[in-house]
Motif scaffolding. Structure first.
Motif, short mmCIF file in Angstrom:
data_model
loop_
_atom_site.label_atom_id
_atom_site.label_comp_id
_atom_site.label_asym_id
_atom_site.label_seq_id
_atom_site.Cartn_x
_atom_site.Cartn_y
_atom_site.Cartn_z
N GLN A 53 0.85 -1.18 0.00
CA GLN A 53 0.00 0.00 0.00
C GLN A 53 0.89 1.23 0.00
N GLN A 54 0.32 2.33 -0.47
CA GLN A 54 1.07 3.58 -0.54
C GLN A 54 0.40 4.64 0.32
N LEU A 55 1.22 5.41 1.02
CA LEU A 55 0.72 6.52 1.81
C LEU A 55 0.27 7.63 0.85
N ALA A 56 -1.01 8.00 0.93
CA ALA A 56 -1.55 9.06 0.08
C ALA A 56 -1.53 10.39 0.81
N LEU A 57 -1.83 10.36 2.12
CA LEU A 57 -1.91 11.60 2.90
C LEU A 57 -1.60 11.28 4.35
N VAL A 74 9.23 16.13 7.96
CA VAL A 74 10.51 16.32 7.28
C VAL A 74 11.12 14.97 6.94
N GLU A 75 11.08 14.05 7.90
CA GLU A 75 11.60 12.70 7.68
C GLU A 75 10.89 12.02 6.50
N LYS A 80 12.11 8.69 -0.24
CA LYS A 80 11.52 8.62 -1.58
C LYS A 80 10.23 7.79 -1.61
N THR A 81 10.07 6.86 -0.67
CA THR A 81 8.87 6.03 -0.63
C THR A 81 7.64 6.86 -0.28
#
Length: 163
Positions: A53-57, A74-75, A80-81
Motif C-alpha cells: 500500500q502507498q501513503l496518500a496523505l 521532514v523525515e 523517496k517512498t
C-alpha cells in the motif's frame, strides 16, 4: 484493503477519534489508519509497505511526546517512498519556526489550526487527495465518487485527448 492509505497521527485519543469520524466518508476509497505516536506511525508505514500500500496523505499533529510532528513530516519528505504523500499539519501548538520548517523542509501541503471545523477538514483532505490521485493513479474513475469529480473527469478527458 485499498491501494492507498490516509494516516492520522495525534497523541490525544479524543482528537484522533474526532478526526477519524470526520474522515470516515473516505473509508471506501482509502484505508484510514490512526497512530498515537510517531513510533506507532512508523510501524504502520512498515505494515503498509509489506501490504504493498502507498501513503496518500498524512495528517499530523505537531506537539507530541518523542518525535514532534514537523520533524516526522521532514523525515517522510526525505524518504523517496513517502515523498509523494500529501502532508497536512493539524495543530494548535506549532509556532512560527516549526511551521516554517514544515513548509520549507517537510513538504507541507496544508496547515489547519485546532480547533477545526469537520466539513472544512474534509474539504481540504478531499482536495489534497484529489491532487494526489491525479499525480499518482492511472485509473481515475474509481475516485470520482468520493473526491473532486469535476477535476477527475477533466483529467480523464485530457488523458483521452492525448492518446
Amino acid at each position: 484493503m485499498n491501494k492507498y492509505v490516509l494516516l492520522c497521527v495525534d497523541d490525544e485519543r479524543e482528537v484522533l477519534d474526532s478526526v477519524l469520524a470526520d474522515l470516515d466518508t473516505l473509508g471506501d476509497l482509502f484505508d484510514i489508519e490512526a497512530a498515537q505516536s510517531v513510533e506507532e506511525a512508523r510501524e504502520l508505514l512498515t505494515e503498509m509497505q509489506q501490504n504493498q500500500q502507498q501513503l496518500a496523505l498524512i495528517l499530523c499533529d505537531h506537539m507530541m511526546p518523542g518525535t514532534q510532528g514537523v520533524d516526522f513530516l521532514v523525515e517522510l519528505n526525505q524518504d523517496k517512498t513517502h515523498k509523494a504523500a500529501k502532508k497536512l499539519l493539524l495543530t494548535g501548538q506549532a509556532g512560527l519556526d516549526a511551521t516554517v520548517e514544515a513548509v520549507n523542509h517537510g513538504g507541507l501541503d496544508f496547515y489547519i489550526a485546532k480547533p477545526w471545523q469537520g466539513d472544512e477538514l474534509v474539504a481540504h483532505v478531499q482536495e489534497l487527495l484529489t491532487d494526489f490521485i491525479l499525480e499518482n493513479e492511472p485509473d481515475l474513475m474509481r475516485y470520482a465518487r468520493g473526491l473532486d469529480a469535476e477535476k477527475i473527469f477533466s483529467a480523464i478527458h485530457a488523458r483521452r485527448q492525448s492518446l
